[in-house]
Write a protein that holds these residues in place. Structure first.
Motif, mmCIF file in Angstrom:
data_model
loop_
_atom_site.group_PDB
_atom_site.id
_atom_site.type_symbol
_atom_site.label_atom_id
_atom_site.label_comp_id
_atom_site.label_asym_id
_atom_site.label_seq_id
_atom_site.Cartn_x
_atom_site.Cartn_y
_atom_site.Cartn_z
ATOM 1 N N ASP A 25 -10.337 6.319 -18.941
ATOM 2 C CA ASP A 25 -10.778 7.601 -18.404
ATOM 3 C C ASP A 25 -11.364 7.480 -16.998
ATOM 4 O O ASP A 25 -11.904 8.438 -16.473
ATOM 5 C CB ASP A 25 -11.827 8.223 -19.333
ATOM 6 C CG ASP A 25 -11.256 8.476 -20.720
ATOM 7 O OD1 ASP A 25 -11.996 8.282 -21.687
ATOM 8 O OD2 ASP A 25 -10.067 8.843 -20.809
ATOM 9 N N ALA A 26 -11.275 6.309 -16.404
ATOM 10 C CA ALA A 26 -11.886 6.084 -15.090
ATOM 11 C C ALA A 26 -10.816 6.046 -14.019
ATOM 12 O O ALA A 26 -9.915 5.232 -14.065
ATOM 13 C CB ALA A 26 -12.669 4.773 -15.092
ATOM 14 N N GLN A 27 -10.936 6.929 -13.061
ATOM 15 C CA GLN A 27 -9.959 6.910 -11.964
ATOM 16 C C GLN A 27 -10.260 5.778 -10.990
ATOM 17 O O GLN A 27 -9.372 5.151 -10.458
ATOM 18 C CB GLN A 27 -9.957 8.247 -11.210
ATOM 19 C CG GLN A 27 -8.857 8.288 -10.141
ATOM 20 C CD GLN A 27 -9.122 9.306 -9.054
ATOM 21 O OE1 GLN A 27 -10.133 9.989 -9.080
ATOM 22 N NE2 GLN A 27 -8.224 9.406 -8.109
ATOM 23 N N VAL A 28 -11.541 5.538 -10.752
ATOM 24 C CA VAL A 28 -11.942 4.503 -9.807
ATOM 25 C C VAL A 28 -12.702 3.427 -10.555
ATOM 26 O O VAL A 28 -13.683 3.716 -11.243
ATOM 27 C CB VAL A 28 -12.835 5.089 -8.692
ATOM 28 C CG1 VAL A 28 -13.238 3.988 -7.711
ATOM 29 C CG2 VAL A 28 -12.118 6.210 -7.964
ATOM 30 N N HIS A 29 -12.250 2.190 -10.452
ATOM 31 C CA HIS A 29 -12.949 1.072 -11.071
ATOM 32 C C HIS A 29 -12.450 -0.205 -10.448
ATOM 33 O O HIS A 29 -11.356 -0.263 -9.884
ATOM 34 C CB HIS A 29 -12.731 1.041 -12.589
ATOM 35 C CG HIS A 29 -11.310 0.730 -12.980
ATOM 36 N ND1 HIS A 29 -10.899 -0.535 -13.299
ATOM 37 C CD2 HIS A 29 -10.209 1.518 -13.054
ATOM 38 C CE1 HIS A 29 -9.598 -0.519 -13.574
ATOM 39 N NE2 HIS A 29 -9.164 0.705 -13.433
ATOM 40 N N HIS A 30 -13.267 -1.248 -10.508
ATOM 41 C CA HIS A 30 -12.894 -2.549 -9.934
ATOM 42 C C HIS A 30 -12.329 -2.390 -8.526
ATOM 43 O O HIS A 30 -11.296 -2.967 -8.185
ATOM 44 C CB HIS A 30 -11.893 -3.280 -10.831
ATOM 45 C CG HIS A 30 -12.472 -3.790 -12.098
ATOM 46 N ND1 HIS A 30 -13.455 -4.747 -12.145
ATOM 47 C CD2 HIS A 30 -12.224 -3.451 -13.391
ATOM 48 C CE1 HIS A 30 -13.773 -5.002 -13.396
ATOM 49 N NE2 HIS A 30 -13.058 -4.230 -14.180
ATOM 50 N N HIS A 31 -12.985 -1.586 -7.720
ATOM 51 C CA HIS A 31 -12.690 -1.447 -6.292
ATOM 52 C C HIS A 31 -11.407 -0.688 -5.982
ATOM 53 O O HIS A 31 -10.962 -0.688 -4.844
ATOM 54 C CB HIS A 31 -12.614 -2.829 -5.601
ATOM 55 C CG HIS A 31 -13.709 -3.769 -5.964
ATOM 56 N ND1 HIS A 31 -14.972 -3.672 -5.434
ATOM 57 C CD2 HIS A 31 -13.743 -4.816 -6.832
ATOM 58 C CE1 HIS A 31 -15.737 -4.632 -5.943
ATOM 59 N NE2 HIS A 31 -15.022 -5.327 -6.803
ATOM 60 N N HIS A 32 -10.779 -0.043 -6.963
ATOM 61 C CA HIS A 32 -9.502 0.600 -6.633
ATOM 62 C C HIS A 32 -9.325 1.930 -7.360
ATOM 63 O O HIS A 32 -10.017 2.229 -8.330
ATOM 64 C CB HIS A 32 -8.321 -0.322 -6.942
ATOM 65 C CG HIS A 32 -8.121 -0.583 -8.406
ATOM 66 N ND1 HIS A 32 -8.609 -1.697 -9.034
ATOM 67 C CD2 HIS A 32 -7.489 0.130 -9.372
ATOM 68 C CE1 HIS A 32 -8.287 -1.672 -10.306
ATOM 69 N NE2 HIS A 32 -7.605 -0.559 -10.550
ATOM 70 N N LYS A 33 -8.355 2.696 -6.838
ATOM 71 C CA LYS A 33 -7.962 3.947 -7.468
ATOM 72 C C LYS A 33 -6.635 3.761 -8.176
ATOM 73 O O LYS A 33 -5.775 3.018 -7.729
ATOM 74 C CB LYS A 33 -7.821 5.058 -6.409
ATOM 75 C CG LYS A 33 -9.139 5.504 -5.794
ATOM 76 C CD LYS A 33 -8.912 6.660 -4.833
ATOM 77 C CE LYS A 33 -10.229 7.138 -4.234
ATOM 78 N NZ LYS A 33 -10.024 8.244 -3.263
#
Length: 325
Positions: A25-33
């Protein structure tokens, strides 16, 4: 039960935390989209690089031979990048900026004078130097930049199949090579040719077959289209698209952002030894959808945007351009 060392415990905690991270459910994570095709099989990335730094111990160039002192030269600093199953990630940056060194680090190819720090996961497993060597050519394969990587004195069929294998394995490897040749439009007669007898497009496909012989999950393609006209380049990249669509992941290293935007799902903008932005190709539709100033500069420098490096950011007091960055 043996007690874990402090380093082993730290590594185990990193793996657990990595696996527990929920990305759906996360669009942005670990530095990226994410791109529309980005997905996390088994709850993790196919390939993930976190805080990678690579530098070299070198002697001063201009000092007398016996008086030269060593100095440390950083090339890659705090770089993070990820590849999802089913997608192509294009690493875009200027020639000579260290992109090939990124490929070497992921493959576990380190020079004796190199210092490498950071964390790499492949298919959810934390990697060290020995693990990277173990998956090189099997889990993670390289399509090299130059067709000169083919042995000019060996027929290409034997190069693709390999030759340091027991007799019992050779028949199976020959069948696999035949399947790959058929998949990528190479006739069986090509197996008997030497590299100098191949066209540029054929040689590129032979290199791809070499990379795919041992069923990798990730292919790193280092500038795979130099010397090819646009039609051949697009056809070559279509092969990587097919591989990704079948569930693999591709890291496409290139300085050609136009070509990257045609085939990739996400773009990692590489500048001064690190990734400054990792975003979906769809976000290159407008500079307002990009976050880093250098990414916006790249957008304005595209031919359909009149090659204006600074775009609307230029003013009497701000004359910064791509050449200044």
């Amino acid at each position: 039960m043996e007690k874990l060392t402090e380093q082993e415990a730290l590594g185990l905690r990193e793996v657990i935390e990595h696996e527990r991270t929920q990305h759906e459910d996360a669009q942005v994570h670990h530095h990226h989209k994410h791109a529309s095709v980005s997905r996390h099989e088994h709850g993790h990335h196919l390939l993930q690089v976190e805080d990678l730094s690579v530098g070299f111990r070198m002697y001063e160039e201009n000092a007398p031979f016996f008086q030269a002192k060593q100095r440390f030269v950083p090339v890659i600093e705090n770089l993070s990048i990820s590849v999802h199953a089913g997608e192509i990630v294009a690493v875009v940056g200027a020639s000579g900026s260290g992109k090939t060194l990124l490929a070497d680090a992921i493959l576990g190819l380190f020079e004796p004078n190199a210092t490498v720090t950071g964390r790499i996961w492949f298919d959810g497993e934390a990697m060290d130097a020995a693990a990277l060597e173990r998956v090189r050519g099997r889990g993670v394969s390289l399509v090299p930049q130059s067709v000169n990587n083919l042995d000019p004195l060996m027929r290409v069929g034997r190069q693709v199949e390999g030759f340091a294998y027991p007799e019992a394995d050779r028949a199976a490897r020959r069948r696999k090579r035949e399947e790959l040749f058929a998949r990528y439009g190479l006739g069986e007669e090509v197996a008997k040719l030497y590299p100098f007898e191949l066209s540029g497009g054929m040689a590129r496909r032979v290199l791809l077959c070499c990379a795919l012989m041992d069923d990798p999950r990730v292919v790193i393609a280092d500038e795979p289209t130099p010397g090819l006209d646009l039609d051949l380049a697009v056809r070559a990249l279509d092969d990587f698209r097919d591989f990704a669509n079948a569930g693999g992941g591709v890291m496409l290293i290139t300085h050609d952002i136009e070509l990257a935007l045609q085939v990739a799902d996400r773009v990692a903008v590489f500048r001064e030894g690190t990734v400054v932005e990792e975003t979906a190709v769809a976000n290159f539709a407008s500079p307002d959808m990009l976050e880093h100033p250098f990414s916006k500069e790249l957008w304005h420098a595209l031919p359909e945007h009149d090659f204006v490096p600074g775009g609307p950011r230029r003013s009497a007091g701000n004359t910064q351009s791509l050449d200044d960055l």
